[in-house]
Design an enzyme around this catalytic site. Sequence first.
Site, short mmCIF file in Angstrom:
data_model
loop_
_atom_site.label_atom_id
_atom_site.label_comp_id
_atom_site.label_asym_id
_atom_site.label_seq_id
_atom_site.Cartn_x
_atom_site.Cartn_y
_atom_site.Cartn_z
N GLU A 172 52.70 46.32 43.38
CA GLU A 172 50.94 45.94 44.54
C GLU A 172 51.44 45.88 45.56
O GLU A 172 50.61 45.65 45.99
CB GLU A 172 51.48 44.43 43.08
CG GLU A 172 50.82 44.79 42.16
CD GLU A 172 49.91 43.53 41.70
OE1 GLU A 172 49.51 42.31 42.41
OE2 GLU A 172 49.89 43.41 40.27
N GLU A 287 51.56 45.49 34.32
CA GLU A 287 51.32 44.64 33.83
C GLU A 287 49.60 44.16 33.33
O GLU A 287 49.13 45.32 34.17
CB GLU A 287 51.23 43.67 35.55
CG GLU A 287 52.30 43.95 36.00
CD GLU A 287 52.32 42.74 36.86
OE1 GLU A 287 50.83 41.58 37.53
OE2 GLU A 287 53.29 42.24 38.17
O1 AHR Z 1 51.34 38.50 36.14
C1 AHR Z 1 51.08 37.89 37.93
C2 AHR Z 1 50.27 38.48 39.28
O2 AHR Z 1 49.72 39.59 38.87
C3 AHR Z 1 52.18 39.71 39.18
O3 AHR Z 1 53.26 38.98 40.35
C4 AHR Z 1 51.57 40.39 40.37
O4 AHR Z 1 52.17 41.87 40.12
C5 AHR Z 1 50.01 40.02 39.69
O5 AHR Z 1 49.22 40.74 40.74
#
Ligand code: AHR
Length: 485
Positions: A172, A287
């Site tokens: 990110e 994610e």
């Molecule tokens: O999963 C929680 C957070 O969400 C992670 O650290 C990040 O990559 C995302 O913004």
Amino acid sequence: MRATMRVDVERTVATIDPNVYGNFAEHLGRCIYGGIYEPGSPLSDERGYRKDVAEMTRRLRVTNLRWPGGNFVSGYHWLDGVGPRENRPHRHDLAWHAIETNQFGTDEFLEYCRLIGTEPYICLNLGTGTIDEAAGWLAYCNCDDSTYYAELRRKNGHPAPYKVPYWGLGNELYGDWQTGHKTAEEYARLAEETAKVLRWTDPSIKLVACGAQRVDWDWEVLRRTARHVDFVSAHFYFRPEPGEDVVTSMLAAPYAAAEYLDVLAGLIAGARREQKIAHPIGIAVDEWNSWHRARKSPLEERYDLTDAVCVASFINLLRRRADTVKIANLAQLVNVIAPIFTRPDGLFLQTIYWPLVAAARYSGPRLVRSDVEVDGFGAARVLAGSVPYVDGIATVDPDAGKLFLSIVNQHPKDTAEVRILVRDASAAGDMQAHVVTGDRSDRTNSFEDPEAVHLVSRSLTPRPGELVWEAPPLSSTVLEIALGG
Ligand code: AHR
């Protein structure tokens, strides 16, 4: 409500990559410390791994595990987490404003992957880290020669290389919440150079470039890195839109995400064509989850039935895109926005655990053609303008001779009478229905009531020539059907 699902078992659409059943563990709150790893606990083994958590993870059939972050990794230096534990430094974790003790590091993670039978996926620090540091980490894990980091691994008691197959080029980095946040151009250049060096270090690895769920960023990243990478990532967290009904808004969210997956697939195709790239580039949704309540660390979200249905429909949407989505990682595994929730004396399984188990356990590798004819509900956030009340996909396991129909009823109140028409095949004898549902959209599990929402399996004997599934409101079902001649 009535629906018709048509299935053509002979028409394979794509092969589902087992890596879509991946998961994610970050140094955040109680995911690692107090979740996966709790040395000295009566529930842990001699190495400190929580045995109950490992067992529930194995049951989830997690195919790959992404680590160590997440936001955490953008300030993480892997050398802090190897070697004798008593010498490992404590550091500020600036992502989550905590102290990182480094008691769980690379060797502990890779041993854990072996314990639970999963492939490791390491995300690199491209926030504050250097190219050298990334290449050193790879050499520590994968090289079997006389170089410094391979020797260091041996000195630390691990003679054989781990052969970590998947490496993420940062997390990110498009967001200012990230340590070492970058512009698209800055990131793309760094990712390109890092990718080259990593490949020169170990040509066998698969690399994931960091996407942003945004056309401008993703195009720039592809422009620079497509020659070197195997995947581009996308992250999706589902939350209701302010002012909208929570249930329908949550259930629309996965469809908006899926629309972006189609956009990203188009960008990848465009980059491959323009740059004449022969190798495939897949999408890594590394994610994803429902996440809208616990926004601050330790992110101990409690999930309800609506979340379970939302998760079930997104797993369908991911697998429906099996031709382009090759990796997916639920975020996260334990305690932190997670299906498994621990305390020192035990654990309970959240509502979202059950559709995940059902998807991993009751499905085949072949996605076959199917469609569902049903009414939908209006959803402003999707370009299509509406979302079907019933979502369905069909998969076949040719070795087991089984057809699996994953059917999600997203109607908050109505049962869906789903008439199933299977072409060119007949169901042989009994079938199993594996159902996740509950009596209220906001029903949660807890230590006191651990099975308010869980997976119930039962046998059904359909009438010859007629297959109808009465899908309860807010439910996710897999029908497991033995295929006859
Ligand atoms: O999963 C929680 C957070 O969400 C992670 O650290 C990040 O990559 C995302 O913004």
